[in-house]
Write a protein that holds these residues in place. Structure first.
Motif, short mmCIF file in Angstrom:
data_model
loop_
_atom_site.label_atom_id
_atom_site.label_comp_id
_atom_site.label_asym_id
_atom_site.label_seq_id
_atom_site.Cartn_x
_atom_site.Cartn_y
_atom_site.Cartn_z
N UNK A 1 32.05 36.87 43.02
CA UNK A 1 32.99 35.75 43.23
C UNK A 1 32.93 34.77 42.06
N UNK B 1 35.96 33.67 39.46
CA UNK B 1 36.37 32.30 39.09
C UNK B 1 36.62 32.23 37.58
N UNK C 1 39.88 34.06 36.41
CA UNK C 1 41.16 33.37 36.63
C UNK C 1 41.33 32.15 35.73
N UNK D 1 47.52 33.39 45.58
CA UNK D 1 46.99 33.90 46.84
C UNK D 1 46.62 35.38 46.74
N UNK D 2 46.44 35.85 45.51
CA UNK D 2 45.87 37.20 45.36
C UNK D 2 44.40 37.16 45.72
N UNK D 3 43.86 38.31 46.07
CA UNK D 3 42.42 38.39 46.32
C UNK D 3 41.66 38.08 45.03
N UNK D 4 40.61 37.29 45.13
CA UNK D 4 39.81 36.98 43.96
C UNK D 4 39.06 38.19 43.44
N UNK E 1 40.64 35.33 55.14
CA UNK E 1 41.45 35.83 54.03
C UNK E 1 41.61 34.75 52.96
N UNK F 1 38.98 33.98 50.44
CA UNK F 1 38.69 35.03 49.47
C UNK F 1 39.79 35.16 48.41
N UNK F 2 40.87 34.41 48.57
CA UNK F 2 41.91 34.44 47.54
C UNK F 2 41.44 33.64 46.33
N UNK F 3 42.19 33.73 45.24
CA UNK F 3 41.82 32.99 44.03
C UNK F 3 41.75 31.49 44.30
N UNK G 1 38.69 30.79 46.55
CA UNK G 1 37.45 30.81 45.79
C UNK G 1 37.29 29.50 45.02
N UNK H 1 33.56 24.32 38.10
CA UNK H 1 34.88 24.90 38.31
C UNK H 1 35.92 24.17 37.46
#
Ligand SMILES: Nc1ncnc2c1ncn2[C@@H]1O[C@H](COP(=O)(O)OP(=O)(O)OP(=O)(O)O)[C@@H](O)[C@H]1O
Ligand SMILES: [Mg+2]
Lengths: 266, 340
Positions: free
Chosen positions: A103, A107, A110, A117-120, B178, B181-183, B186, B198
């Protein structure tokens, strides 16, 4: 063409109070693409302040900063960090401890794309992350789901370095990033720094108190004191420079002996 | 007894939505958001007002979520753009919402602007609508005869409200799992974990905090809207102490199931909310506690939950130190023997 240009940067803390402190006098610095500049200087010389100016964590009282010809002086930190990777002195500072290794890398992945809202972490990305982690030779590629808070300081710093360089930023800022580690870990991180910077030819600024490290790494060197850059060693001369040379230069400029106990041991 | 427990499970599942909202702020964002006491009522007031004015209860509930979302965003704006500390931002918003909630409910009156409560007796709610459809399925009758057969004397009138609550909480849980776990999710988690880091990865932490608070209070308002519908009334005081209730649920759940993964933690929070309701109901039922004592009990639960882990840590630390000391002593003694 300069990739990074600092022009007449000045910063005074607590202006107009008894605590007034000129942290940066009048800094001018130009970096070509691919330059790797090591920065040395005594405590309070203004090294970290200069790094914070470049990253946007602090704004200068006066002067102009440009990256790749674009004036970024007023650009907030989070926008500027699209082009700038950082590793801090504190190994805890560069990662999110309660999140997993994968994870954390997500970070970093990206950094230069808008987050949506794509999966990380996806299967495809996980493969990319694993390949990248293999380069660290710390077996972290087999611990993708482990929380980063469980890693040792050295492992965290290696991960921070990988994350900071992951998207090939235009500029990499390293502020005493090996100072909090034991000697063998510090050597490992120094080696990794060399490899990662060379691999993508990253334009890099590295602060260190270890003079030997400052001489071994990079193609240029600057020395700072009392908010000024007092010595700039260019590419042609750097390979021939020794620690006694540096001490002599300091004495010649400042007319006093360098307080070298910490500097030498680093 | 069974009916009491059933009732509190039914309510607990709805309060669990609110607890998940509290989890998002307190745990994920590390932002102690006190807006909750106000936004819970905002959800209830908005839904009740619209239902009484004849809107479809589903639409009314969706608008309630939106109202809570906006309230949370404003708290976020106060903190990030106004540089007001998190606790104070939440308190200010909570106080402001008290007046706003009166006004929202006041929309149902022609000759006055403020109203402290709205009963929802002879109107369609999500629960009454589902109950009508559910009644035709004959499930209640089947369960009742089964339970009677097992020897229960008093049984719940209908299982439809529990069914509605379960469906909604499952959807909400899956959504939260869900989203985190998205960008963006996170990045929100990283904001709560290490803001400086961050930001150095080009995340606009101000915007993430605002979004996180919005989502959290959206969930809280949804819980308020559903509680108003299941209890058939919205009241301006129904949010008092809600934040502590939410926190108690989070703490109880985490203590039981732990926080290994996000999916597990969200489940823990839901279970915590249900357990909290059940324990509270049993304490009240036992007779020596009055319903007015509820807030006090809640506060005590949270205080214990906050202090106990510290005491356990200290105890473990002392034991560890004692062990090390003992080891050192035996080593010294052995060393001494060798020398001798
Ligand atoms: N936020 C601040 N407020 C007030 N003074 C500050 C602040 N940050 C730095 N300073 C002062 O500015 C001067 C330069 O500090 P800086 O951290 O840049 O030094 P440095 O060269 O990085 O030193 P070190 O080697 O110890 O890390 C110091 O005198 C410091 O006390
Ligand atoms: Mg420094």
């Amino acid at each position: 063409m300069s990739l990074l240009k600092l022009q007449q940067i000045q910063k005074t803390f607590n202006e107009g109070t008894p605590d007034e402190k000129v942290a940066l006098g009048n800094i001018n610095l130009h970096l070509k693409p691919g330059d790797f500049v090591t920065i040395i200087g005594s405590n309070g010389a203004g090294k970290s302040t200069m790094m914070n100016m470049i990253s946007g964590a602090l704004t200068p009282d006066y002067g102009r900063i440009s990256i790749d010809g674009k004036d970024v002086t007023a650009l907030p930190e989070f926008k500027r960090s699209q082009y700038i990777g950082r590793v801090f002195q504190d190994p805890m500072a560069g990662t999110a401890p309660s999140m997993t290794i994968e994870e954390n890398i997500a970070l970093a992945y990206s950094r230069n794309k808008p987050r949506g809202l794509r999966m990380g972490v996806t299967k495809k990305r996980r493969d990319i992350f694993r390949t990248a982690l293999e380069r660290l030779h710390l077996n972290l590629e087999n611990r993708l789901g482990a929380k980063v808070g469980l890693l040792s300081g050295g492992e965290r710093q290696a991960l921070s370095l990988l994350m900071a360089t992951f998207t090939q930023p235009s500029i990499l800022l390293l502020d005493e990033h090996t100072a909090a580690l034991d000697p063998s870990r510090a050597t490992l991180i120094t080696q990794l720094t060399k490899e990662l910077v060379a691999q993508d030819q990253l334009t890099t600024l590295m602060v260190t108190h270890n003079m030997q490290q400052a001489l071994d790494l990079g193609n240029r060197l600057i020395m700072m004191d009392k908010g000024q850059i007092i010595l700039e060693v260019e590419e042609q001369r750097k390979p021939h420079l020794t620690i006694p040379d540096l001490m002599a230069e300091f004495e010649a400029i400042r007319g006093e002996k360098m307080n070298s106990d910490r500097a030498l041991l680093g | 007894m069974f009916v009491t427990i059933f009732g509190s499970v039914e309510q607990g599942i709805i309060y669990a939505i609110m607890a998940l909202g509290v989890y998002l702020t307190f745990r994920v964002l590390d932002f102690p958001d006190l807006t909750v006491d106000g936004s819970f009522v905002t959800g209830a007031a908005t839904a009740a007002m619209m239902i009484v004015l004849g809107y479809n209860p589903v639409i009314a509930t969706l608008v309630a979520i939106l109202a809570g979302f906006v309230a949370g965003c404003i708290t976020g704006l106060l903190h990030t753009k106004g540089n007001i500390n998190p606790l104070l931002s939440g308190i200010l918003m909570m106080i402001a919402l008290y007046s706003i909630n009166l006004r929202i409910m006041g929309f149902t009156l022609e000759n006055s602007v403020g109203r402290p409560n709205i009963p929802l007796l002879n109107v369609d709610t999500i629960f009454s609508t589902v109950a009508a459809w559910w009644g035709n399925l004959g499930i209640d009758a089947a369960i009742t005869s089964a339970l009677m057969g097992l020897g229960f004397e008093k049984v719940p009138k209908t299982w439809s409200a529990l069914f509605v609550g379960l469906v909604i909480i499952i959807i909400i849980k899956l959504f939260v799992d869900w989203f985190l776990k998205t960008e963006v999710g996170l990045a929100i988690r990283a904001t709560g974990d290490n803001q400086r880091m961050i930001r150095s990865f080009s995340a606009n932490t101000d915007r993430l905090i605002i979004l996180g608070l919005g989502l959290s209070n959206g969930l809280v308002a949804l819980a308020g809207a559903l509680i108003a519908q299941v209890n058939k009334a919205a009241d301006v005081t129904m949010g008092v102490g809600m934040i502590v209730t939410g926190l108690a649920s989070v703490i109880i759940g985490e203590a039981i199931l732990g926080t290994k993964t996000i999916m597990r933690t969200t489940l823990a929070v839901i279970i915590g909310a249900v357990i909290y309701r059940v324990v509270l109901a049993l304490a009240l039922k036992s007779g020596f506690l009055d319903s007015g004592d509820m807030k006090l009990i809640t506060a005590v639960i949270v205080i214990i939950a906050l202090i106990l882990p510290q005491m356990i840590d200290k105890y473990k630390e002392r034991k560890r130190k004692a062990k090390r000391l003992a080891e050192m002593r035996t080593k010294v003694e052995q060393g001494g023997n060798e020398l001798a």
